[in-house]
Design a protein around this motif. Structure first.
Motif, PDB file in Angstrom:
ATOM      1  N   HIS A 643       0.798  -1.227   0.000  1.00 18.46           N
ATOM      2  CA  HIS A 643       0.000   0.000   0.000  1.00 18.46           C
ATOM      3  C   HIS A 643       0.834   1.282   0.000  1.00 18.46           C
ATOM      4  O   HIS A 643       0.280   2.372   0.103  1.00 18.46           O
ATOM      5  N   THR A 680       3.067   7.774  -1.935  1.00 17.05           N
ATOM      6  CA  THR A 680       1.622   7.694  -1.733  1.00 17.05           C
ATOM      7  C   THR A 680       1.287   6.475  -0.893  1.00 17.05           C
ATOM      8  O   THR A 680       1.833   5.382  -1.134  1.00 17.05           O
ATOM      9  N   TYR A 681       0.402   6.667   0.082  1.00 11.97           N
ATOM     10  CA  TYR A 681      -0.098   5.545   0.872  1.00 11.97           C
ATOM     11  C   TYR A 681      -1.597   5.423   0.620  1.00 11.97           C
ATOM     12  O   TYR A 681      -2.343   6.397   0.750  1.00 11.97           O
ATOM     13  N   LYS A 682      -2.030   4.222   0.229  1.00 10.69           N
ATOM     14  CA  LYS A 682      -3.449   3.984   0.005  1.00 10.69           C
ATOM     15  C   LYS A 682      -3.771   2.534   0.312  1.00 10.69           C
ATOM     16  O   LYS A 682      -3.132   1.617  -0.202  1.00 10.69           O
ATOM     17  N   SER A 683      -4.773   2.306   1.149  1.00  9.27           N
ATOM     18  CA  SER A 683      -5.153   0.943   1.509  1.00  9.27           C
ATOM     19  C   SER A 683      -6.670   0.850   1.569  1.00  9.27           C
ATOM     20  O   SER A 683      -7.386   1.829   1.375  1.00  9.27           O
ATOM     21  N   SER A 688      -5.389   7.550   3.927  1.00 10.87           N
ATOM     22  CA  SER A 688      -4.575   7.615   2.716  1.00 10.87           C
ATOM     23  C   SER A 688      -3.927   8.987   2.663  1.00 10.87           C
ATOM     24  O   SER A 688      -4.414   9.952   3.271  1.00 10.87           O
ATOM     25  N   SER A 690      -0.381  11.465   0.668  1.00  8.96           N
ATOM     26  CA  SER A 690       0.782  11.528  -0.202  1.00  8.96           C
ATOM     27  C   SER A 690       1.605  12.755   0.108  1.00  8.96           C
ATOM     28  O   SER A 690       1.111  13.738   0.674  1.00  8.96           O
TER      29      SER A 690
END
Length: 779
Positions: A643, A680-683, A688, A690
């Motif tokens: 992620h 970028t962090y997305k889960s 989330s 960036s």
């Protein structure tokens, strides 16, 4: 194959048309040309049919039940793709197969046995959505997908988009700058071009052109402020003049926006931030759930925006946007889409200020010499599109569009150089009606066991510009002198033919040809003169791809493109050299180094027959002579941890003017090194975010490089917390609070207390630290 040869011969007949016609406009002749070109398009509507036995199905999102486009459907060594309505058709020529594998970014892959399908009966196939992963990205030689398509789909799904400028920044290496108060179209930089406001990049929204030809402020002026970012579905782009279906302005590349046909949820979004900034966006489904389940959608959106701005003199920038779109899949063969959109805005501007005024303390870094700059503009659009899937496997797409546009801008580039008493303020204004059509025929065949996609298209646009004006003014209220005033009628008809051959699993070939015909007419209302010209240009394309293995694909793209000139200049030049060509080549590779790391790299070259230099206070476009550019692009996408994604774009270039003394070879403001990147962090969970940077190196501000446009490094950040019914977020622009110059020009100007003009850098300051908060409700 023989059909394409016939197409080329017919297009070659166009070369008999006289390149320049002066005197009274020969509209009958132009319409006759259009009629003959239309026959070419209609011819392909009656090609021999496939046998009737086919397997077809529609791919839908299992959560929202929306069609999923660009799904890769693998049958043995052949690849099919779902269209914009999720429709897939597998011909009877592929009889020796047992399963079809479905692959799409952001969805769990699926394999379906052949026995699950019933011939000649359309079925529904559902894919389950998931968070995108780099491991999904595949390397293949298919010409049905852009080299940048997979990287772009990943970026769209991962990066937060907060405004229309962020949407443009999805193109690797593209930079923008604002220098007139927020309401004016942004200055664009790409592939070592200072594109001004769109001179060498074609921009469209849902097939409708954004670029304005013969515009009051500059050729190709592209204002995207009528687009509401939350309604962007995807951004398609490519660099260079390599696509036959892309015409005027496609030299550095093109950007094509597609807006949403479906809205997963209703929403209301509220934003507020520093400098008196407020924004509200709404998105509504206007049909009931039962109606939406019957393959139709009607969505509505609005945007209200206001900011005082960070300048010493309040910007007071206000904008109102609205968007309405209807989409209906009538049956497996027909789909209809229609939309209307529009916006209106007004603003004040601090303009471009000279270094010496800031250094002397006459004004601050965010000050202004002429605080009366600013403007107002509006655009209202309507489009309708019909897609028809034929029984023989062909697909016809017809689109019509219309726009009503108004523009008024007050600027002062030189202050008191020309008029030491009243100042040099100017007004540029116009009212425009734009009409156009797009028609495309596509058919996929199996010829000698090779997969072949043939395309033919006819495109047209008609611009009717009233009271195209350049005037010397004072305080935005007094007209001192009308410098230019006239009406423009401009027509562009383009026809293209293209074929893509999947020669083997490793090799694919694409070739195409495009012809563009123009009619320019200018009624000079000050001199009471009417002039017109009638030029044309032919643009060939040739692209080759080689898949070395399942990790590396090489490509060699070659093509000729062009940019048109302002009608006022075209008639002055009597139609000569007003469609300067551009010849380009890209040698690159798409490489998947491992399951978590992919990169795209390219060496490129572009030769221009003529540079365009816009001289705003004179209302003319000067010919800047021939030029050449070559460079190196690198894009990297890396999934660092689960992620967590890292992206990096690097762009090196060497732009030079040709046919000039060695001491004057530099191209003003052309970027030589730029880089964009971030984490970028997305889960699937709640949080989330960036952190992203933009870097542009120093570059020459004039032909001798005796003046430097200073580079900058800017850091931005976003953070979001999402729940099923609501979302809260934070956006920070210029996290480090850097003082930077967003746009810069080497301009000769004179302040009121000066005896002689001075040439130096004039700039518009970039945003300081800027915090915005937003709250989004879903229902």
């Amino acid at each position: 194959m023989h059909f394409f040869v016939w197409r080329v011969k017919r297009l070659n007949n166009v070369s008999n048309i006289s390149p320049v016609l002066t005197g009274e406009m020969d509209m009958k002749n132009s319409l006759e040309i259009m009629r003959k070109l239309s026959v070419l398009l209609l011819f392909f509507s009656f090609l021999d049919s496939f046998h009737s036995q086919v397997i077809d199905f529609v791919v839908l999102d299992s959560v929202n039940h929306f069609p999923v486009e660009h799904v890769q459907c693998i049958v043995n060594s052949n690849t099919y793709w779902s269209d914009e309505n999720g429709y897939v058709r597998i011909s009877r020529e592929n009889t020796n197969w047992t399963t079809v594998e479905l692959l799409a970014q952001g969805y769990i892959s699926k394999k379906i046995p052949k026995d699950s399908f019933i011939e000649n009966k359309q079925q529904l196939v559902y894919l389950a959505p998931k968070i995108s992963s780099i491991s999904e990205i595949k390397v293949y030689a298919s010409t049905n997908q852009s080299i940048f398509k997979q990287l772009n789909q990943l970026d769209i799904q991962l990066r937060p988009i907060t405004n229309s400028q962020d949407v443009l920044r999805m193109v690797p290496g593209l930079f923008i700058g604002q220098h007139a108060g927020g309401g004016k179209a942004e200055q664009i930089f790409l592939r070592s071009f200072d594109l001004d406001h769109g001179t060498d990049i074609q921009i469209s929204v849902d097939g409708m052109p954004v670029n304005m030809v013969s515009h009051a402020h500059g050729q190709g002026y592209a204002d995207l402020h009528f687009v509401i970012p939350e309604f962007i579905q995807q951004v398609n782009f490519n660099k260079g003049p390599y696509q036959a279906d892309k015409g005027d302005f496609t030299t550095a590349g093109y950007v094509s926006f597609e807006t949403k046909k479906y809205l997963p949820k209703n929403f209301v979004k509220l934003e507020g931030g520093e400098f008196g900034t407020y924004r509200m966006v709404t998105g509504l489904n206007l049909l009931s759930q039962k109606q939406r389940e019957q393959n139709q959608s009607l969505i509505f959106g609005t945007e209200l925006f206001f900011t005082k701005g960070y300048f010493d003199h309040p910007q007071d920038f206000s904008r109102i946007n609205a968007f309405l779109k209807y989409h209906k899949i009538m049956n497996k063969s027909n789909a209809f889409t229609a939309s209307i959109s529009g916006f209106t805005s007004k603003w004040n501007a601090s303009g471009q200020i000279p270094d010496r005024a800031v250094a002397a303390g006459l004004i601050g870094f965010y000050g202004s010499i002429d605080s009366k700059e600013g403007g107002q503009t509006s655009r209202y659009n309507a489009t309708a599109e019909w897609v028809n899937q034929w029984k023989n496997g062909a697909k016809m797409t017809h689109q019509i569009f219309a726009s009503n546009y108004a523009f008024e801008l007050y600027s002062n580039f030189t202050f008191f150089k020309m008029d030491s008493i009243n100042g040099d303020q100017i007004r540029q204004a116009e009212h425009r009606n734009l009409l156009g059509t797009n028609s495309t025929w596509n058919k996929e065949d199996i010829i000698a066991t090779k997969q072949v996609l043939s395309s033919v298209g006819l495109q047209s646009r008609f611009d009717f510009v009233q009271h195209l004006e350049l005037s010397h003014t004072k305080d935005r209220s007094i007209t001192l002198q009308q410098l230019m005033l006239g009406n423009v009628q401009q027509m562009n008809v383009g026809i293209f033919a293209n074929q893509k051959w999947q020669l083997s699993r490793k090799w694919s070939l694409e070739y195409g040809l495009r012809t563009d015909i123009f009619v320019h007419r200018y009624d000079d209302l000050l001199l009471a003169q009417v002039k017109q010209v009638h030029p044309y240009i032919i643009s060939p394309k040739l692209n080759l791809r080689y898949q070395m293995n399942d990790r590396v694909q090489w490509y060699l793209f070659n093509g000729k493109g062009f940019h048109s000139n302002d009608t006022r200049v075209a008639v002055q030049e009597n139609g000569k050299n007003i469609l300067p060509p551009a010849y380009g080549s890209d040698l690159g590779a798409f490489i998947k180094l491992n399951s978590k790391l992919v990169c795209q790299t390219a060496l490129w070259f572009l030769w221009m027959g003529q540079e365009f230099i816009y001289v705003g206070d004179e209302g003319v476009v000067e010919a800047g002579g021939k030029s050449r550019r070559f460079g190196y692009d690198l894009s990297i996408r890396f999934e660092c941890w689960k992620h967590v994604f890292f992206d990096l774009d690097l762009n090196l270039a060497s732009p030079r003017s040709l046919g000039v003394p060695a001491s004057e070879k530099y191209i003003p403001l052309a970027p030589v090194f730029t880089s964009i990147g971030g984490l970028t962090y997305k889960s699937t969970k709640n949080i989330s975010g960036s952190i992203r940077y933009r870097y542009m190196a120093n570059r020459p501000a004039n032909e001798q490089y005796s003046v430097t446009a200073q580079g900058y490094f800017i850091l931005d950040a976003t953070l979001r917390y999402t729940q099923p019914k609501w979302e809260v977020g934070m956006t920070i622009q210029n996290l480090l609070n850097t003082k930077w110059k967003e746009t810069q020009f080497d301009t000769e100007s004179k302040l009121q207390n000066e005896s002689h003009p001075v040439s130096e850098i004039h700039f518009t300051p970039g945003s300081p630290f800027f915090l915005k908060l937003n709250f989004n409700v879903f229902f």
